[in-house]
Write a protein that holds these residues in place. Structure first.
Motif, PDB file in Angstrom:
ATOM      1  N   MET A   1     -28.614  20.217 -26.318  1.00 15.12           N
ATOM      2  CA  MET A   1     -29.143  19.263 -25.334  1.00 15.12           C
ATOM      3  C   MET A   1     -28.235  18.024 -25.255  1.00 15.12           C
ATOM      4  O   MET A   1     -27.971  17.503 -24.172  1.00 15.12           O
ATOM      5  N   VAL A   2     -27.743  17.568 -26.406  1.00 11.76           N
ATOM      6  CA  VAL A   2     -26.798  16.445 -26.428  1.00 11.76           C
ATOM      7  C   VAL A   2     -25.511  16.836 -25.705  1.00 11.76           C
ATOM      8  O   VAL A   2     -24.980  16.075 -24.889  1.00 11.76           O
ATOM      9  N   TYR A   3     -25.026  18.050 -25.975  1.00 11.27           N
ATOM     10  CA  TYR A   3     -23.788  18.497 -25.338  1.00 11.27           C
ATOM     11  C   TYR A   3     -23.938  18.618 -23.823  1.00 11.27           C
ATOM     12  O   TYR A   3     -23.000  18.329 -23.087  1.00 11.27           O
ATOM     13  N   GLU A   4     -25.099  19.044 -23.375  1.00 11.16           N
ATOM     14  CA  GLU A   4     -25.290  19.117 -21.926  1.00 11.16           C
ATOM     15  C   GLU A   4     -25.230  17.715 -21.316  1.00 11.16           C
ATOM     16  O   GLU A   4     -24.626  17.505 -20.268  1.00 11.16           O
ATOM     17  N   ASN A   5     -25.830  16.761 -21.999  1.00  8.69           N
ATOM     18  CA  ASN A   5     -25.760  15.377 -21.538  1.00  8.69           C
ATOM     19  C   ASN A   5     -24.318  14.871 -21.567  1.00  8.69           C
ATOM     20  O   ASN A   5     -23.879  14.181 -20.645  1.00  8.69           O
ATOM     21  N   ASP A   6     -23.578  15.218 -22.601  1.00  8.92           N
ATOM     22  CA  ASP A   6     -22.167  14.838 -22.687  1.00  8.92           C
ATOM     23  C   ASP A   6     -21.377  15.416 -21.513  1.00  8.92           C
ATOM     24  O   ASP A   6     -20.534  14.738 -20.922  1.00  8.92           O
ATOM     25  N   TYR A   7     -21.652  16.672 -21.185  1.00 11.05           N
ATOM     26  CA  TYR A   7     -20.960  17.322 -20.070  1.00 11.05           C
ATOM     27  C   TYR A   7     -21.237  16.582 -18.761  1.00 11.05           C
ATOM     28  O   TYR A   7     -20.319  16.311 -17.988  1.00 11.05           O
TER      29      TYR A   7
ATOM     30  N   GLN B   1     -22.132  13.426 -18.435  1.00  8.91           N
ATOM     31  CA  GLN B   1     -21.461  12.128 -18.479  1.00  8.91           C
ATOM     32  C   GLN B   1     -19.960  12.276 -18.231  1.00  8.91           C
ATOM     33  O   GLN B   1     -19.356  11.448 -17.548  1.00  8.91           O
ATOM     34  N   TYR B   2     -19.366  13.334 -18.758  1.00  5.73           N
ATOM     35  CA  TYR B   2     -17.934  13.566 -18.517  1.00  5.73           C
ATOM     36  C   TYR B   2     -17.685  13.833 -17.033  1.00  5.73           C
ATOM     37  O   TYR B   2     -16.765  13.272 -16.436  1.00  5.73           O
ATOM     38  N   GLU B   3     -18.504  14.677 -16.444  1.00  2.00           N
ATOM     39  CA  GLU B   3     -18.354  15.009 -15.025  1.00  2.00           C
ATOM     40  C   GLU B   3     -18.515  13.778 -14.139  1.00  2.00           C
ATOM     41  O   GLU B   3     -17.899  13.687 -13.083  1.00  2.00           O
ATOM     42  N   LEU B   4     -19.336  12.829 -14.559  1.00  2.00           N
ATOM     43  CA  LEU B   4     -19.555  11.603 -13.788  1.00  2.00           C
ATOM     44  C   LEU B   4     -18.502  10.536 -14.091  1.00  2.00           C
ATOM     45  O   LEU B   4     -18.563   9.440 -13.540  1.00  2.00           O
ATOM     46  N   GLY B   5     -17.554  10.851 -14.971  1.00  2.00           N
ATOM     47  CA  GLY B   5     -16.505   9.903 -15.311  1.00  2.00           C
ATOM     48  C   GLY B   5     -16.936   8.833 -16.288  1.00  2.00           C
ATOM     49  O   GLY B   5     -16.332   7.767 -16.349  1.00  2.00           O
ATOM     50  N   LEU B   6     -17.980   9.106 -17.057  1.00  2.00           N
ATOM     51  CA  LEU B   6     -18.520   8.121 -17.983  1.00  2.00           C
ATOM     52  C   LEU B   6     -18.119   8.381 -19.436  1.00  2.00           C
ATOM     53  O   LEU B   6     -18.717   7.833 -20.344  1.00  2.00           O
ATOM     54  N   MET B   7     -17.111   9.246 -19.643  1.00  2.00           N
ATOM     55  CA  MET B   7     -16.652   9.546 -20.998  1.00  2.00           C
ATOM     56  C   MET B   7     -15.134   9.629 -20.982  1.00  2.00           C
ATOM     57  O   MET B   7     -14.556  10.244 -20.083  1.00  2.00           O
ATOM     58  N   ASP B   8     -14.517   9.016 -21.975  1.00  2.00           N
ATOM     59  CA  ASP B   8     -13.058   9.077 -22.095  1.00  2.00           C
ATOM     60  C   ASP B   8     -12.604  10.514 -22.321  1.00  2.00           C
ATOM     61  O   ASP B   8     -13.302  11.309 -22.961  1.00  2.00           O
ATOM     62  N   GLU B   9     -11.409  10.825 -21.857  1.00  2.00           N
ATOM     63  CA  GLU B   9     -10.850  12.175 -21.971  1.00  2.00           C
ATOM     64  C   GLU B   9     -10.719  12.612 -23.429  1.00  2.00           C
ATOM     65  O   GLU B   9     -11.037  13.755 -23.770  1.00  2.00           O
TER      66      GLU B   9
ATOM     67  N   ILE C   1     -12.445  11.700 -26.061  1.00  2.00           N
ATOM     68  CA  ILE C   1     -13.765  11.997 -26.614  1.00  2.00           C
ATOM     69  C   ILE C   1     -14.243  13.340 -26.078  1.00  2.00           C
ATOM     70  O   ILE C   1     -14.778  14.161 -26.818  1.00  2.00           O
ATOM     71  N   TRP C   2     -14.032  13.578 -24.791  1.00  2.00           N
ATOM     72  CA  TRP C   2     -14.460  14.839 -24.194  1.00  2.00           C
ATOM     73  C   TRP C   2     -13.761  16.022 -24.849  1.00  2.00           C
ATOM     74  O   TRP C   2     -14.390  17.043 -25.140  1.00  2.00           O
ATOM     75  N   ILE C   3     -12.474  15.918 -25.106  1.00  2.00           N
ATOM     76  CA  ILE C   3     -11.734  17.020 -25.731  1.00  2.00           C
ATOM     77  C   ILE C   3     -12.316  17.325 -27.115  1.00  2.00           C
ATOM     78  O   ILE C   3     -12.490  18.492 -27.482  1.00  2.00           O
ATOM     79  N   ALA C   4     -12.658  16.292 -27.865  1.00  2.00           N
ATOM     80  CA  ALA C   4     -13.275  16.491 -29.182  1.00  2.00           C
ATOM     81  C   ALA C   4     -14.651  17.144 -29.043  1.00  2.00           C
ATOM     82  O   ALA C   4     -15.008  18.041 -29.809  1.00  2.00           O
ATOM     83  N   LYS C   5     -15.432  16.684 -28.068  1.00  2.00           N
ATOM     84  CA  LYS C   5     -16.764  17.265 -27.838  1.00  2.00           C
ATOM     85  C   LYS C   5     -16.644  18.743 -27.464  1.00  2.00           C
ATOM     86  O   LYS C   5     -17.415  19.576 -27.953  1.00  2.00           O
ATOM     87  N   LEU C   6     -15.704  19.056 -26.596  1.00  3.14           N
ATOM     88  CA  LEU C   6     -15.525  20.439 -26.166  1.00  3.14           C
ATOM     89  C   LEU C   6     -15.135  21.335 -27.341  1.00  3.14           C
ATOM     90  O   LEU C   6     -15.651  22.453 -27.481  1.00  3.14           O
ATOM     91  N   ALA C   7     -14.274  20.833 -28.217  1.00  2.00           N
ATOM     92  CA  ALA C   7     -13.897  21.604 -29.411  1.00  2.00           C
ATOM     93  C   ALA C   7     -15.116  21.844 -30.293  1.00  2.00           C
ATOM     94  O   ALA C   7     -15.311  22.952 -30.822  1.00  2.00           O
TER      95      ALA C   7
ATOM     96  N   ALA D   1     -24.911  26.225 -15.670  1.00  2.00           N
ATOM     97  CA  ALA D   1     -24.069  27.426 -15.766  1.00  2.00           C
ATOM     98  C   ALA D   1     -22.612  27.035 -15.993  1.00  2.00           C
ATOM     99  O   ALA D   1     -21.870  27.740 -16.678  1.00  2.00           O
ATOM    100  N   ASP D   2     -22.207  25.899 -15.458  1.00  2.00           N
ATOM    101  CA  ASP D   2     -20.835  25.433 -15.639  1.00  2.00           C
ATOM    102  C   ASP D   2     -20.538  25.137 -17.102  1.00  2.00           C
ATOM    103  O   ASP D   2     -19.426  25.358 -17.574  1.00  2.00           O
ATOM    104  N   LEU D   3     -21.521  24.628 -17.834  1.00  4.31           N
ATOM    105  CA  LEU D   3     -21.333  24.352 -19.247  1.00  4.31           C
ATOM    106  C   LEU D   3     -21.104  25.650 -20.011  1.00  4.31           C
ATOM    107  O   LEU D   3     -20.218  25.731 -20.860  1.00  4.31           O
ATOM    108  N   LEU D   4     -21.863  26.668 -19.708  1.00  3.26           N
ATOM    109  CA  LEU D   4     -21.691  27.964 -20.365  1.00  3.26           C
ATOM    110  C   LEU D   4     -20.301  28.522 -20.089  1.00  3.26           C
ATOM    111  O   LEU D   4     -19.637  29.014 -21.000  1.00  3.26           O
TER     112      LEU D   4
END
Length: 156
Positions: free
Chosen positions: A93-99, A101-109, A111-117, A141-144
């Protein structure tokens, strides 16, 4: 010959310069506000994840989070299994929220790369695939598609 500039022209020029200076100031303030908001969101994410990880220590008896990370957690113990499944579900659920926020441009690149890993690491754990698939069934579905890396070994 030089033409004399009227007082009205000078006043208009000063007004235009004032407007430009005001717009620059507002732009700088907005930029600073965005940085503050990004830092606040990162702090909130860190607090939430720390709280979620804390559930291992709050279990009765306490469970080592390192056992979970090292895949040495005994899942035949119902208490351990319940804590691990709750952790997995909450993290997705946290990761979906992170995704989002990233899509909306509210997360640094970075941080996003670390989250994705981290997402791909959790997704690749066969022990927890059932809860992962259940949690992701409620997600975008995009997150999956994003976490379903072709380099991840299929579970048997």
């Amino acid at each position: 010959m030089m033409k004399k500039v009227s007082l009205d022209t000078w006043i208009q020029l000063i007004g235009i310069i004032g407007i430009i200076a005001s717009l620059l100031f507002v732009g700088l303030e907005m930029r600073q506000s965005q940085k503050i908001a990004l830092a606040a969101q990162q702090q909130e994410r860190a607090s939430l994840v720390t709280e979620i990880i804390g559930t291992f220590a709050e279990a009765n008896p306490a469970i080592s989070f390192l056992d979970f990370l090292n895949d040495t957690l005994d899942l035949s113990n119902q208490n351990n299994r319940a804590v691990a499944e709750t952790y997995m579900y909450r993290m997705w659920m946290v990761y979906e929220n992170d995704y989002l926020q990233y899509e909306l441009g509210l997360m640094d690149e970075d941080i996003w790369i670390a989250k994705l890993a981290s997402m791909r690491n959790i997704y690749s754990r066969c022990k927890y695939r059932e809860i992962t698939e259940r949690a992701l069934s409620f997600s975008s579905a995009d997150l999956l598609i994003l976490v379903d890396d072709t380099n991840i070994s299929p579970c048997e």
